[in-house]
Design a protein around this motif. Structure first.
Motif, PDB file in Angstrom:
ATOM      1  N   PRO A 153       4.406  -9.922   3.185  1.00  0.00           N
ATOM      2  CA  PRO A 153       5.712  -9.932   2.528  1.00  0.00           C
ATOM      3  C   PRO A 153       5.788  -8.868   1.439  1.00  0.00           C
ATOM      4  N   LEU A 154       6.832  -8.082   1.462  1.00  0.00           N
ATOM      5  CA  LEU A 154       7.002  -7.049   0.457  1.00  0.00           C
ATOM      6  C   LEU A 154       7.234  -7.652  -0.922  1.00  0.00           C
ATOM      7  N   ALA A 155       7.688  -8.902  -0.948  1.00  0.00           N
ATOM      8  CA  ALA A 155       7.907  -9.579  -2.229  1.00  0.00           C
ATOM      9  C   ALA A 155       6.598  -9.776  -2.990  1.00  0.00           C
ATOM     10  N   ILE A 156       5.460  -9.753  -2.264  1.00  0.00           N
ATOM     11  CA  ILE A 156       4.156  -9.943  -2.905  1.00  0.00           C
ATOM     12  C   ILE A 156       3.537  -8.612  -3.294  1.00  0.00           C
ATOM     13  N   THR A 157       3.570  -7.657  -2.377  1.00  0.00           N
ATOM     14  CA  THR A 157       2.843  -6.402  -2.615  1.00  0.00           C
ATOM     15  C   THR A 157       3.729  -5.242  -3.060  1.00  0.00           C
ATOM     16  N   GLY A 158       5.041  -5.398  -2.953  1.00  0.00           N
ATOM     17  CA  GLY A 158       5.937  -4.312  -3.335  1.00  0.00           C
ATOM     18  C   GLY A 158       5.767  -3.915  -4.794  1.00  0.00           C
ATOM     19  N   GLU A 159       5.921  -2.623  -5.052  1.00  0.00           N
ATOM     20  CA  GLU A 159       5.771  -2.087  -6.416  1.00  0.00           C
ATOM     21  C   GLU A 159       4.353  -2.258  -6.960  1.00  0.00           C
ATOM     22  N   THR A 160       3.360  -2.401  -6.070  1.00  0.00           N
ATOM     23  CA  THR A 160       1.959  -2.477  -6.499  1.00  0.00           C
ATOM     24  C   THR A 160       1.184  -1.369  -5.795  1.00  0.00           C
ATOM     25  N   PRO A 161      -0.025  -1.040  -6.286  1.00  0.00           N
ATOM     26  CA  PRO A 161      -0.826   0.021  -5.644  1.00  0.00           C
ATOM     27  C   PRO A 161      -1.336  -0.357  -4.254  1.00  0.00           C
ATOM     28  N   ILE A 162      -1.239  -1.647  -3.875  1.00  0.00           N
ATOM     29  CA  ILE A 162      -1.818  -2.069  -2.594  1.00  0.00           C
ATOM     30  C   ILE A 162      -0.762  -2.287  -1.517  1.00  0.00           C
ATOM     31  N   VAL A 163       0.441  -1.781  -1.725  1.00  0.00           N
ATOM     32  CA  VAL A 163       1.519  -2.044  -0.776  1.00  0.00           C
ATOM     33  C   VAL A 163       1.167  -1.579   0.633  1.00  0.00           C
ATOM     34  N   LEU A 164       0.405  -0.496   0.761  1.00  0.00           N
ATOM     35  CA  LEU A 164      -0.048  -0.020   2.065  1.00  0.00           C
ATOM     36  C   LEU A 164      -1.528  -0.379   2.238  1.00  0.00           C
ATOM     37  N   PRO A 165      -1.865  -1.204   3.218  1.00  0.00           N
ATOM     38  CA  PRO A 165      -3.252  -1.680   3.376  1.00  0.00           C
ATOM     39  C   PRO A 165      -4.287  -0.572   3.508  1.00  0.00           C
ATOM     40  N   GLU A 166      -3.924   0.559   4.115  1.00  0.00           N
ATOM     41  CA  GLU A 166      -4.908   1.598   4.372  1.00  0.00           C
ATOM     42  C   GLU A 166      -4.692   2.850   3.528  1.00  0.00           C
ATOM     43  N   MET A 167      -3.983   2.687   2.410  1.00  0.00           N
ATOM     44  CA  MET A 167      -3.799   3.787   1.468  1.00  0.00           C
ATOM     45  C   MET A 167      -3.933   3.233   0.061  1.00  0.00           C
ATOM     46  N   GLY A 168      -4.179   4.107  -0.890  1.00  0.00           N
ATOM     47  CA  GLY A 168      -4.317   3.651  -2.271  1.00  0.00           C
ATOM     48  C   GLY A 168      -5.756   3.379  -2.660  1.00  0.00           C
ATOM     49  N   PRO A 169      -5.986   2.847  -3.866  1.00  0.00           N
ATOM     50  CA  PRO A 169      -7.353   2.681  -4.396  1.00  0.00           C
ATOM     51  C   PRO A 169      -8.197   1.667  -3.644  1.00  0.00           C
ATOM     52  N   LEU A 170      -7.562   0.718  -2.942  1.00  0.00           N
ATOM     53  CA  LEU A 170      -8.333  -0.307  -2.222  1.00  0.00           C
ATOM     54  C   LEU A 170      -8.129  -0.200  -0.720  1.00  0.00           C
ATOM     55  N   ALA A 171      -7.878   0.987  -0.237  1.00  0.00           N
ATOM     56  CA  ALA A 171      -7.675   1.188   1.194  1.00  0.00           C
ATOM     57  C   ALA A 171      -8.873   0.698   1.993  1.00  0.00           C
ATOM     58  N   GLY A 172      -8.612  -0.118   3.011  1.00  0.00           N
ATOM     59  CA  GLY A 172      -9.683  -0.586   3.885  1.00  0.00           C
ATOM     60  C   GLY A 172     -10.550  -1.689   3.320  1.00  0.00           C
ATOM     61  N   LYS A 173     -10.213  -2.231   2.140  1.00  0.00           N
ATOM     62  CA  LYS A 173     -11.054  -3.252   1.517  1.00  0.00           C
ATOM     63  C   LYS A 173     -10.766  -4.656   2.032  1.00  0.00           C
ATOM     64  N   GLY A 174      -9.673  -4.826   2.753  1.00  0.00           N
ATOM     65  CA  GLY A 174      -9.369  -6.141   3.284  1.00  0.00           C
ATOM     66  C   GLY A 174      -8.410  -6.912   2.407  1.00  0.00           C
ATOM     67  N   VAL A 175      -7.805  -7.944   3.004  1.00  0.00           N
ATOM     68  CA  VAL A 175      -6.753  -8.700   2.328  1.00  0.00           C
ATOM     69  C   VAL A 175      -7.271  -9.395   1.067  1.00  0.00           C
ATOM     70  N   VAL A 176      -8.441 -10.007   1.132  1.00  0.00           N
ATOM     71  CA  VAL A 176      -8.956 -10.780   0.006  1.00  0.00           C
ATOM     72  C   VAL A 176      -9.100  -9.925  -1.249  1.00  0.00           C
ATOM     73  N   GLU A 177      -9.784  -8.788  -1.107  1.00  0.00           N
ATOM     74  CA  GLU A 177     -10.022  -7.931  -2.263  1.00  0.00           C
ATOM     75  C   GLU A 177      -8.733  -7.279  -2.746  1.00  0.00           C
ATOM     76  N   ARG A 178      -7.884  -6.862  -1.820  1.00  0.00           N
ATOM     77  CA  ARG A 178      -6.626  -6.225  -2.214  1.00  0.00           C
ATOM     78  C   ARG A 178      -5.743  -7.198  -2.998  1.00  0.00           C
ATOM     79  N   MET A 179      -5.611  -8.418  -2.487  1.00  0.00           N
ATOM     80  CA  MET A 179      -4.768  -9.398  -3.165  1.00  0.00           C
ATOM     81  C   MET A 179      -5.345  -9.792  -4.527  1.00  0.00           C
TER      82      MET A 179
END
Length: 252
Positions: A153-179
Motif C-alpha cells: 500500500p502506498l499509504a504505508i511506504t509513500g513519501e519514504t525512502p523505501i517506496v521502491l523495494p529494489e531502489m534506495g538505501p535498503l534495496a533488496g533487503k526484504g520487507v522486514v528490514e525495509r518496514m
C-alpha cells in the motif's frame, strides 16, 4: 473400460516403458497414430495419455517434430521457514547458501497502481487504493526458478525512502528490514500454498511447458497491529524445486 480409465491405463503403460529405458532420454517416440494402433485405442485416448506424461515431465512435444523423452531436471530443495526473514532474492552468505535458493533476480516496480479487488481484500484496503506493484523473476545458477508479484500500500511506504523495494538505501533487503526502517514492525507472515498448472506467460518466463505443475503461494505480511503491509503471489515450478516448510518448536 470407461474412457477416463482407458487413457490413464495407456499413460501408465507408456510411463513403465519409458522408465524401463525402452526409449532413451532425448529419443523420439513412435508416432501417436502408430501407438494408437498398437494399444487398440482411438487417437484422442492416446493423445490424452501422452499429454498426461508431458504434464508429468516425462515427455516433451516439439512442434513439427514429434514427442521425445524429456531430460530429467534436478529438483532443488527450497526451505521456507518462519526463522528466515530475508526476502527470497537476498543472497545468503557463502557458508550458508542453500541449493535452489535464488542468487539473482530481475525486478520491475510501478508506483500508484490501483489495487484490484482481490488484492485490496488481502491488504484490508479499498479497491482502487494506490499501491506499489513489483514483478520479480528469480534465478538460481542462471536458471529461472520462481516468479513473484508483490503489492504494498502506498499509504504505508509513500513519501519514504523505501517506496521502491529494489531502489534506495535498503534495496533488496526484504520487507522486514525495509518496514522496520520506517517504524513498522513485522509480526507474522501467512502463506497459502496451492497447486496449479503453468499458464502460457508463466511457462515462457520459467522455461517450462504450458500445463506443467507449479506451486502458487499466496503470501501476506502483517505488522504488530495486525495490519497487512505487503501481499505477494509466488509461482514455483514443480519440476525445478521441492518446497519444504520448516517450523521451530517453542521450548517450555
Amino acid at each position: 473400460m470407461p474412457r477416463e480409465a482407458q487413457y490413464l491405463a495407456v499413460a501408465e503403460v507408456l510411463r513403465a516403458r519409458i522408465r524401463s529405458g525402452e526409449w532413451e532420454i532425448g529419443e523420439r517416440l513412435p508416432s501417436r497414430a502408430r501407438l494408437a494402433v498398437e494399444y487398440e485405442v482411438g487417437r484422442n485416448v492416446l493423445q490424452r495419455a501422452m499429454n498426461r506424461l508431458i504434464i508429468d515431465g516425462l515427455l516433451e512435444g516439439r512442434a513439427g517434430s514429434g514427442t521425445y523423452v524429456r531430460t530429467p531436471r534436478e529438483r532443488l530443495r527450497l526451505v521456507r521457514s518462519r526463522l528466515r526473514h530475508r526476502r527470497e532474492g537476498s543472497p545468503p552468505g557463502p557458508d550458508r547458501r542453500e541449493r535452489g535458493r535464488a542468487d539473482a533476480w530481475d525486478s520491475h516496480s510501478q508506483v500508484r497502481v490501483p489495487a484490484p479487488e482481490p488484492i485490496a481484500e488481502r491488504l484490508a484496503i479499498s479497491p482502487g487504493d494506490l499501491c506499489v506493484n513489483t514483478h520479480y523473476e528469480f534465478l538460481a545458477d542462471g536458471q529461472p526458478v520462481q516468479l513473484s508479484e508483490s503489492w504494498e500500500p502506498l499509504a504505508i511506504t509513500g513519501e519514504t525512502p523505501i517506496v521502491l523495494p529494489e531502489m534506495g538505501p535498503l534495496a533488496g533487503k526484504g520487507v522486514v528490514e525495509r518496514m522496520r526502517s520506517i517504524g513498522v514492525v513485522i509480526s507474522r507472515v501467512v502463506e497459502v500454498p496451492r497447486p496449479a498448472r503453468a499458464t502460457q506467460v508463466q511457462a515462457n518466463l520459467l522455461g517450462i511447458s504450458v500445463g506443467d505443475l507449479v506451486l502458487q503461494i499466496e503470501r501476506t505480511i502483517f505488522d504488530a497491529d495486525g495490519r497487512p503491509v505487503e501481499t505477494a503471489d509466488m509461482v514455483i515450478p514443480d519440476v525445478r524445486r521441492e518446497v519444504v516448510y520448516e517450523f521451530g518448536v517453542d521450548r517450555p
